[in-house]
Design a protein around this motif. Structure first.
Motif, PDB file in Angstrom:
ATOM      1  N   HIS A  82      69.186   7.596  57.120  1.00  0.00           N
ATOM      2  CA  HIS A  82      69.392   8.056  55.560  1.00  0.00           C
ATOM      3  C   HIS A  82      68.507   8.975  55.072  1.00  0.00           C
ATOM      4  O   HIS A  82      67.775   9.009  53.894  1.00  0.00           O
ATOM      5  N   LEU A  83      68.810  10.253  55.683  1.00  0.00           N
ATOM      6  CA  LEU A  83      67.980  11.332  55.235  1.00  0.00           C
ATOM      7  C   LEU A  83      68.639  11.892  53.664  1.00  0.00           C
ATOM      8  O   LEU A  83      68.194  12.192  52.798  1.00  0.00           O
ATOM      9  N   ILE A  84      69.814  11.526  53.621  1.00  0.00           N
ATOM     10  CA  ILE A  84      70.833  11.921  52.259  1.00  0.00           C
ATOM     11  C   ILE A  84      70.917  10.619  51.411  1.00  0.00           C
ATOM     12  O   ILE A  84      71.334   9.525  51.776  1.00  0.00           O
ATOM     13  N   THR A  85      70.229  11.125  50.431  1.00  0.00           N
ATOM     14  CA  THR A  85      70.223   9.991  49.255  1.00  0.00           C
ATOM     15  C   THR A  85      70.852  10.294  47.907  1.00  0.00           C
ATOM     16  O   THR A  85      71.415  11.576  47.756  1.00  0.00           O
ATOM     17  N   LYS A  86      71.137   9.501  47.005  1.00  0.00           N
ATOM     18  CA  LYS A  86      71.802   9.599  46.152  1.00  0.00           C
ATOM     19  C   LYS A  86      71.626  10.843  45.122  1.00  0.00           C
ATOM     20  O   LYS A  86      72.455  11.623  44.607  1.00  0.00           O
ATOM     21  N   ASP A  87      70.151  10.964  44.878  1.00  0.00           N
ATOM     22  CA  ASP A  87      69.537  12.344  44.182  1.00  0.00           C
ATOM     23  C   ASP A  87      70.203  13.583  44.865  1.00  0.00           C
ATOM     24  O   ASP A  87      69.995  14.748  44.173  1.00  0.00           O
ATOM     25  N   MET A  88      70.604  13.694  46.024  1.00  0.00           N
ATOM     26  CA  MET A  88      71.050  14.831  46.836  1.00  0.00           C
ATOM     27  C   MET A  88      72.308  15.253  46.970  1.00  0.00           C
ATOM     28  O   MET A  88      72.851  16.219  47.550  1.00  0.00           O
ATOM     29  N   VAL A  89      73.069  14.571  45.926  1.00  0.00           N
ATOM     30  CA  VAL A  89      74.539  14.874  46.074  1.00  0.00           C
ATOM     31  C   VAL A  89      75.350  14.947  45.014  1.00  0.00           C
ATOM     32  O   VAL A  89      74.993  13.989  43.863  1.00  0.00           O
ATOM     33  N   LYS A  90      76.330  15.632  44.665  1.00  0.00           N
ATOM     34  CA  LYS A  90      76.913  15.666  43.557  1.00  0.00           C
ATOM     35  C   LYS A  90      78.061  14.622  43.482  1.00  0.00           C
ATOM     36  O   LYS A  90      78.665  14.402  44.367  1.00  0.00           O
ATOM     37  N   LYS A  91      78.434  14.081  42.071  1.00  0.00           N
ATOM     38  CA  LYS A  91      79.482  13.203  42.141  1.00  0.00           C
ATOM     39  C   LYS A  91      80.927  13.815  42.399  1.00  0.00           C
ATOM     40  O   LYS A  91      81.082  15.043  42.340  1.00  0.00           O
ATOM     41  N   GLY A  92      81.665  13.058  43.366  1.00  0.00           N
ATOM     42  CA  GLY A  92      82.968  13.526  43.966  1.00  0.00           C
ATOM     43  C   GLY A  92      82.741  14.188  45.266  1.00  0.00           C
ATOM     44  O   GLY A  92      83.855  14.511  45.717  1.00  0.00           O
ATOM     45  N   ALA A  93      81.723  14.451  45.700  1.00  0.00           N
ATOM     46  CA  ALA A  93      81.487  15.122  47.066  1.00  0.00           C
ATOM     47  C   ALA A  93      82.112  14.411  48.160  1.00  0.00           C
ATOM     48  O   ALA A  93      82.408  13.191  47.952  1.00  0.00           O
ATOM     49  N   ILE A  94      82.580  15.059  49.140  1.00  0.00           N
ATOM     50  CA  ILE A  94      83.013  14.405  50.543  1.00  0.00           C
ATOM     51  C   ILE A  94      82.088  14.494  51.318  1.00  0.00           C
ATOM     52  O   ILE A  94      81.509  15.475  51.683  1.00  0.00           O
ATOM     53  N   ILE A  95      81.833  13.274  51.748  1.00  0.00           N
ATOM     54  CA  ILE A  95      80.554  13.027  52.697  1.00  0.00           C
ATOM     55  C   ILE A  95      81.029  12.714  54.013  1.00  0.00           C
ATOM     56  O   ILE A  95      81.765  11.626  54.148  1.00  0.00           O
ATOM     57  N   ILE A  96      80.598  13.596  55.281  1.00  0.00           N
ATOM     58  CA  ILE A  96      80.811  13.165  56.271  1.00  0.00           C
ATOM     59  C   ILE A  96      79.807  12.874  57.057  1.00  0.00           C
ATOM     60  O   ILE A  96      78.819  13.892  57.295  1.00  0.00           O
ATOM     61  N   ASP A  97      79.421  11.562  57.418  1.00  0.00           N
ATOM     62  CA  ASP A  97      78.037  11.309  58.065  1.00  0.00           C
ATOM     63  C   ASP A  97      78.317  11.178  59.785  1.00  0.00           C
ATOM     64  O   ASP A  97      79.052  10.283  60.382  1.00  0.00           O
ATOM     65  N   VAL A  98      77.529  12.243  60.562  1.00  0.00           N
ATOM     66  CA  VAL A  98      77.791  12.057  61.837  1.00  0.00           C
ATOM     67  C   VAL A  98      76.744  11.483  62.579  1.00  0.00           C
ATOM     68  O   VAL A  98      76.579  11.254  63.884  1.00  0.00           O
ATOM     69  N   GLY A  99      75.661  10.923  61.865  1.00  0.00           N
ATOM     70  CA  GLY A  99      74.501  10.365  62.264  1.00  0.00           C
ATOM     71  C   GLY A  99      74.756   9.195  63.100  1.00  0.00           C
ATOM     72  O   GLY A  99      75.581   8.299  62.428  1.00  0.00           O
TER      73      GLY A  99
END
Length: 152
Positions: A82-99
């Protein structure tokens, strides 16, 4: 002679996933969090080969959020739950979680999925996201090696 197109399994699986959803990364800002030789660097190269602009972040990156907020595509392979949280991403981004992290017996990614699922245009879950794509890519690589072997 055909050029060898063998790629590490997880980056190859990520590219297959993007192609499946008709996501053309040409001209997009792609931020990779993690610089490993098996995921971070190879996926950066594959995305760059498709015309994306690449930023690679890592443990020593100052103000990680300032980079991740710029991402059209965010690939996270940090090994930190959970390193990446809501405040770290812009709306509409494509997020690929490899963790793949085990916390209190529960499997979770490097991205806070529940926090981000309503912000992202696409987001991979953990489990059942990139993992099956890695297995698919391993099988493809095995088959391609088999074919190249029988042709010799």
């Amino acid at each position: 002679q055909k050029r060898n197109t063998m790629h590490p399994a997880t980056p190859k699986g990520i590219m297959t996933l993007l192609k499946h959803y008709a996501i053309d990364v040409k001209g997009m800002d792609c931020v990779i969090v993690g610089r490993s030789n098996i995921v971070g660097f190879p996926v950066a190269r594959l995305l760059m080969d498709e015309g994306a602009t690449i930023t690679v972040c890592h443990r020593q990156t100052k103000d990680l959020a300032s980079h991740t907020r710029q991402a059209d595509v965010l690939v996270v392979a940090s090994g930190k739950p959970h390193l990446i949280t809501k405040d770290m991403v812009k709306k509409g981004a494509i997020i690929i979680d490899v963790g793949v992290n085990r916390v209190d017996g529960k499997l979770m990614g490097d991205v806070d999925f529940d926090d981000l699922k309503d912000i992202a245009s696409y987001i991979t879950p953990v489990p059942k996201g990139v993992g099956p794509m890695t297995i698919n890519a391993l099988l493809e690589n095995t088959y391609e090696l088999y074919l190249s072997h029988i042709k010799q």
